[in-house]
Structure formats: C-alpha cells, structure tokens
Design a protein around this motif. Structure first.
Motif, PDB file in Angstrom:
ATOM      1  N   PRO A 196      -5.223  -0.132   3.528  1.00  0.00           N
ATOM      2  CA  PRO A 196      -6.050  -0.260   1.953  1.00  0.00           C
ATOM      3  C   PRO A 196      -6.987  -1.667   1.889  1.00  0.00           C
ATOM      4  N   PHE A 197      -7.422  -2.173   2.911  1.00  0.00           N
ATOM      5  CA  PHE A 197      -8.379  -3.125   2.767  1.00  0.00           C
ATOM      6  C   PHE A 197      -9.658  -3.098   3.232  1.00  0.00           C
ATOM      7  N   TYR A 198     -10.225  -1.935   2.748  1.00  0.00           N
ATOM      8  CA  TYR A 198     -11.319  -1.507   3.380  1.00  0.00           C
ATOM      9  C   TYR A 198     -12.408  -2.413   2.928  1.00  0.00           C
ATOM     10  N   SER A 199     -13.476  -2.649   3.624  1.00  0.00           N
ATOM     11  CA  SER A 199     -14.716  -3.375   3.478  1.00  0.00           C
ATOM     12  C   SER A 199     -15.818  -3.067   4.514  1.00  0.00           C
ATOM     13  N   ARG A 200     -16.911  -2.965   3.920  1.00  0.00           N
ATOM     14  CA  ARG A 200     -18.243  -2.583   4.965  1.00  0.00           C
ATOM     15  C   ARG A 200     -18.421  -3.627   6.063  1.00  0.00           C
ATOM     16  N   ASP A 201     -17.924  -4.935   5.878  1.00  0.00           N
ATOM     17  CA  ASP A 201     -17.945  -6.128   6.715  1.00  0.00           C
ATOM     18  C   ASP A 201     -16.642  -5.872   7.400  1.00  0.00           C
ATOM     19  N   MET A 202     -16.931  -5.566   8.675  1.00  0.00           N
ATOM     20  CA  MET A 202     -15.587  -5.353   9.645  1.00  0.00           C
ATOM     21  C   MET A 202     -14.853  -7.037   9.633  1.00  0.00           C
ATOM     22  N   PRO A 213      -3.474 -10.879  -0.098  1.00  0.00           N
ATOM     23  CA  PRO A 213      -2.406 -10.144  -0.501  1.00  0.00           C
ATOM     24  C   PRO A 213      -2.866  -8.660  -1.240  1.00  0.00           C
ATOM     25  N   LEU A 214      -1.731  -7.668  -1.048  1.00  0.00           N
ATOM     26  CA  LEU A 214      -1.784  -6.344  -1.424  1.00  0.00           C
ATOM     27  C   LEU A 214      -2.003  -6.225  -2.805  1.00  0.00           C
ATOM     28  N   GLN A 215      -2.857  -5.411  -2.983  1.00  0.00           N
ATOM     29  CA  GLN A 215      -3.134  -5.020  -4.620  1.00  0.00           C
ATOM     30  C   GLN A 215      -2.832  -3.668  -4.791  1.00  0.00           C
ATOM     31  N   LEU A 216      -1.938  -3.197  -5.517  1.00  0.00           N
ATOM     32  CA  LEU A 216      -1.643  -1.889  -5.841  1.00  0.00           C
ATOM     33  C   LEU A 216      -2.049  -1.378  -7.080  1.00  0.00           C
ATOM     34  N   PRO A 217      -2.792  -0.308  -6.916  1.00  0.00           N
ATOM     35  CA  PRO A 217      -3.345   0.441  -8.415  1.00  0.00           C
ATOM     36  C   PRO A 217      -2.228   0.519  -9.390  1.00  0.00           C
ATOM     37  N   PRO A 218      -2.484   0.471 -10.638  1.00  0.00           N
ATOM     38  CA  PRO A 218      -1.415   0.549 -11.658  1.00  0.00           C
ATOM     39  C   PRO A 218      -0.962   1.755 -11.843  1.00  0.00           C
ATOM     40  N   GLY A 219       0.240   2.348 -12.449  1.00  0.00           N
ATOM     41  CA  GLY A 219       0.726   3.421 -12.840  1.00  0.00           C
ATOM     42  C   GLY A 219       1.774   4.160 -11.577  1.00  0.00           C
ATOM     43  N   GLU A 222       8.100   1.591  -9.858  1.00  0.00           N
ATOM     44  CA  GLU A 222       8.544   0.498  -9.039  1.00  0.00           C
ATOM     45  C   GLU A 222       9.134   0.844  -7.444  1.00  0.00           C
ATOM     46  N   ALA A 223       9.791   2.016  -7.450  1.00  0.00           N
ATOM     47  CA  ALA A 223      10.354   2.354  -6.143  1.00  0.00           C
ATOM     48  C   ALA A 223       9.140   2.383  -5.168  1.00  0.00           C
ATOM     49  N   SER A 224       8.244   3.346  -5.670  1.00  0.00           N
ATOM     50  CA  SER A 224       6.943   3.392  -4.554  1.00  0.00           C
ATOM     51  C   SER A 224       6.257   2.034  -4.257  1.00  0.00           C
ATOM     52  N   SER A 225       6.074   1.272  -5.340  1.00  0.00           N
ATOM     53  CA  SER A 225       5.363   0.038  -5.045  1.00  0.00           C
ATOM     54  C   SER A 225       6.284  -1.060  -4.188  1.00  0.00           C
ATOM     55  N   HIS A 226       7.632  -0.816  -4.266  1.00  0.00           N
ATOM     56  CA  HIS A 226       8.595  -1.757  -3.569  1.00  0.00           C
ATOM     57  C   HIS A 226       8.362  -1.229  -2.041  1.00  0.00           C
ATOM     58  N   LEU A 227       8.326   0.263  -1.798  1.00  0.00           N
ATOM     59  CA  LEU A 227       8.300   0.682  -0.646  1.00  0.00           C
ATOM     60  C   LEU A 227       7.113   0.266   0.057  1.00  0.00           C
ATOM     61  N   LEU A 228       5.815   0.441  -0.522  1.00  0.00           N
ATOM     62  CA  LEU A 228       4.474   0.134   0.044  1.00  0.00           C
ATOM     63  C   LEU A 228       4.483  -1.443   0.268  1.00  0.00           C
ATOM     64  N   CYS A 229       4.879  -2.280  -0.649  1.00  0.00           N
ATOM     65  CA  CYS A 229       4.907  -3.796  -0.158  1.00  0.00           C
ATOM     66  C   CYS A 229       5.945  -4.011   0.869  1.00  0.00           C
ATOM     67  N   GLY A 230       6.844  -3.431   1.093  1.00  0.00           N
ATOM     68  CA  GLY A 230       7.703  -3.718   2.038  1.00  0.00           C
ATOM     69  C   GLY A 230       7.131  -3.192   3.274  1.00  0.00           C
ATOM     70  N   LEU A 231       6.445  -2.066   3.502  1.00  0.00           N
ATOM     71  CA  LEU A 231       5.850  -1.417   4.832  1.00  0.00           C
ATOM     72  C   LEU A 231       4.409  -2.371   5.090  1.00  0.00           C
TER      73      LEU A 231
END
Length: 329
Positions: A196-202, A213-219, A222-231
């Motif tokens: 989830p860190f896409y940039s046109r500049d490789m 740092p990982l930026q998660l979209p709102p909405g 808590e469980a899914s956010s915790h899972l994504l941050c952990g992975l």
C-alpha cells in the motif's frame, strides 16, 4: 516428495499418463479454446482434453524466454511446489506437466470464477465480512505452505482466483522459496511492491516500504486495522506471525467469527457466487486476455531444433510429471 536424478538422461517429449486414454502427453491432446491469462514467460489457456472432454487450464511457457532471463530455477520451483500442494482445498492442483523442444506445459485445475483482482476492480471495495472470508481461505493456504517450509512471495489479488462456487484458489508459485525453516528468512528482493505504498518513483516507493508509517483509510474496524498493522509491521520480529506463524493469524480477533475446520472443509457458504454457467463460461475472465487469439503454435508438437532441444532439455531436466506416480520422467 520424490526427487529427480540430474544424472539421468533428459526427459523425452512424450510422457506416460498412466490411466489416461492416451498414454503420451503432447500438445495435440488438447483443443486450446481461449487465452485466460498472461505472464512474462507465456500464456494460460483454457483447454479441453480431446480424450474425455474435460477442461483444464494449461500454462504454456516459452523455454527460450525462460533461459534468456535465467529463470529456470523459478520455473522448477513452481513445479515442485505444485507437486507438494495437491492436497489443499485453496491451492491450485497440478494434474501433470510435460515439455516439447520449445515449451513447458503445466496442466492445472481450471478455475473460472475470476481473479480477485478482476472482482475488486469492478466493485472497488469488498465488505469486511467478504474480505475476512477471502483472507481466511488465503491464510489457510499460506499456513499449509509454511508447514511444508515453503514461502509464498507474490501474494496479490491477481494470483488469487475464485472457483465456480466462490472459494479461493491460490495460483502462481514461480517466486516460492522451498526449504525455509520456521525461523529462517530469505534475502531476495522479489514480488510485486506497489500496495500500500505506491509511488510512481520506484526509489521513493521502496523507501516508503522500509520506513514510512502505515496510513490506513478511515472507516475500518479496530480488528481489521490491528490485523493490517500487525501484518505490515516493518520489524520482522514484531510482525504478526513471527512467533507462532499461522496459529497467530487463526487466533486474531479479526477472524473470531471464522470456524477454521468448517472453512477448510468448505462448509462456509462463500459471500459471493460467481454464477458460472459451466466450464466454457468466460464471463469473469478479463477480456484483456480472452479477446486475444490462441496462437497456432501452442497446439502443435514441433520438430526439435537440435541445439535448442539439447540446451533446453538439460535446463529443465526432471520437469515432466505424472499425477499419482511416485517419480518424474
């Protein structure tokens, strides 16, 4: 798993298929009907076995392209992983593989519910319950590979198919790494780096993967956010799964609603039914693939060119395989 002996003579173009009506596998055994996928080294085609009318996905790879890019090790790794992975409900099955002087052929389960990438593109976003179902089935498959000391290194929606019922089928094992002990790591940089860190500049994107740092979209719950941050934890020792692997995933609160035994045995009804009308139904296959003509050369058994035949057969010694037989040809 049986091991081939490199000292044996090169495999022939004809492979004994045992109980098959035709005891020799060759391209002319099949009617190649449509292109259903493409990759660096070749194409995946919908094919019907003339002998019994059954449908298969046949992955056809060009030897000269593989050799030019020095990728024969990855192709053999894919085949080896496919051999080991025959007994898991969410991994694509290999029926057999064979070769001609110019091409390698994987005869695989035909799965026509569409790539997860295709469905995600059309729907833009899945509900959390639907995402949980797919993630759980994928996690079950990855956990199984880890139990065999195999690391899957190109997990992305393009490599996750849905079957006709809507269950997950993980494909494309070319970047898998075998023989990794539970506490071991790999040092190769590979895979598909974008989300989830896409940039046109490789270089900027690689720097973000390592340091941003990982930026998660709102909405999100808590469980899914915790899972994504952990992975996506950058410190591998603190990453979810670093201690007890798949067991940590199974026990995560996000998967609280999942009965893992029911999931494995496909007793949970998929949240989405592709409603395919039969094996020739290509409605969920990306038109980018299906509008392409099937190359005439795919269904031919060519006369070997001596120099290419020698170098190619040596490079892919041990590739040919028969399902149910303990050994390679």
């Amino acid at each position: 798993m049986a091991h081939y002996d490199p000292s044996l003579s090169s495999p022939s173009d004809e492979v004994n298929l045992g109980v098959s009506v035709n005891p020799h596998a060759k391209p002319t055994d099949f009617d190649f009907l449509a292109v259903i996928g493409k990759g660096t080294f070749g194409k995946v085609l919908l094919a019907k076995l003339k002998a019994d009318g059954k449908f298969y996905a046949v992955k056809v790879l060009q030897k000269k392209v593989i050799l030019k890019k020095k990728e024969q090790k990855n192709i053999m790794a894919e085949r080896n992983v496919l051999l080991k992975s025959l007994k898991h409900p969410f991994l694509v099955g290999l029926h057999y593989s064979f070769q001609t002087s110019e091409k390698l052929y994987f005869v695989l389960d035909y799965v026509n519910g569409g790539e997860l990438f295709y469905h995600l593109q059309r729907e833009r976003c899945f509900s959390e319950a639907r995402a949980r179902f797919y993630t759980a089935e994928v996690a079950s498959a990855i956990g199984y590979l880890h139990s065999l000391n195999i690391v899957y290194r190109d997990l992305k929606p393009e490599n996750i198919l849905l079957d006709y019922q809507g269950h997950v089928v993980l494909t494309d094992f070319g970047l898998c790494k075998e023989g990794i002990e539970p506490e071991g790591t790999t040092t190769t940089f590979c895979g598909t780096p974008e989300p989830p860190f896409y940039s046109r500049d490789m270089s900027e994107m690689y720097d973000a993967i390592l340091h941003k740092p990982l930026q998660l979209p709102p909405g999100k719950s808590e469980a899914s956010s915790h899972l994504l941050c952990g992975l996506l934890q950058k410190d591998q020792h603190r990453r979810l799964g670093a201690i007890a692997d798949f067991l940590e995933i199974k026990n995560h609160v996000f998967f609280g609603p999942i009965n893992w035994d029911d999931l494995y045995h496909k007793r949970i009804t998929p949240p989405y039914n592709p409603n395919v009308r039969g094996p020739a139904d290509l409605q969920h296959i990306d038109p980018e693939f299906t509008r392409e003509m099937v190359p005439n050369s795919v269904g031919r058994t060519p006369e070997p060119t001596p120099s290419l035949a020698t170098s190619s057969s040596n490079a892919f010694n041990g590739f040919s395989y028969i399902s149910g037989e303990d050994g390679f040809l």
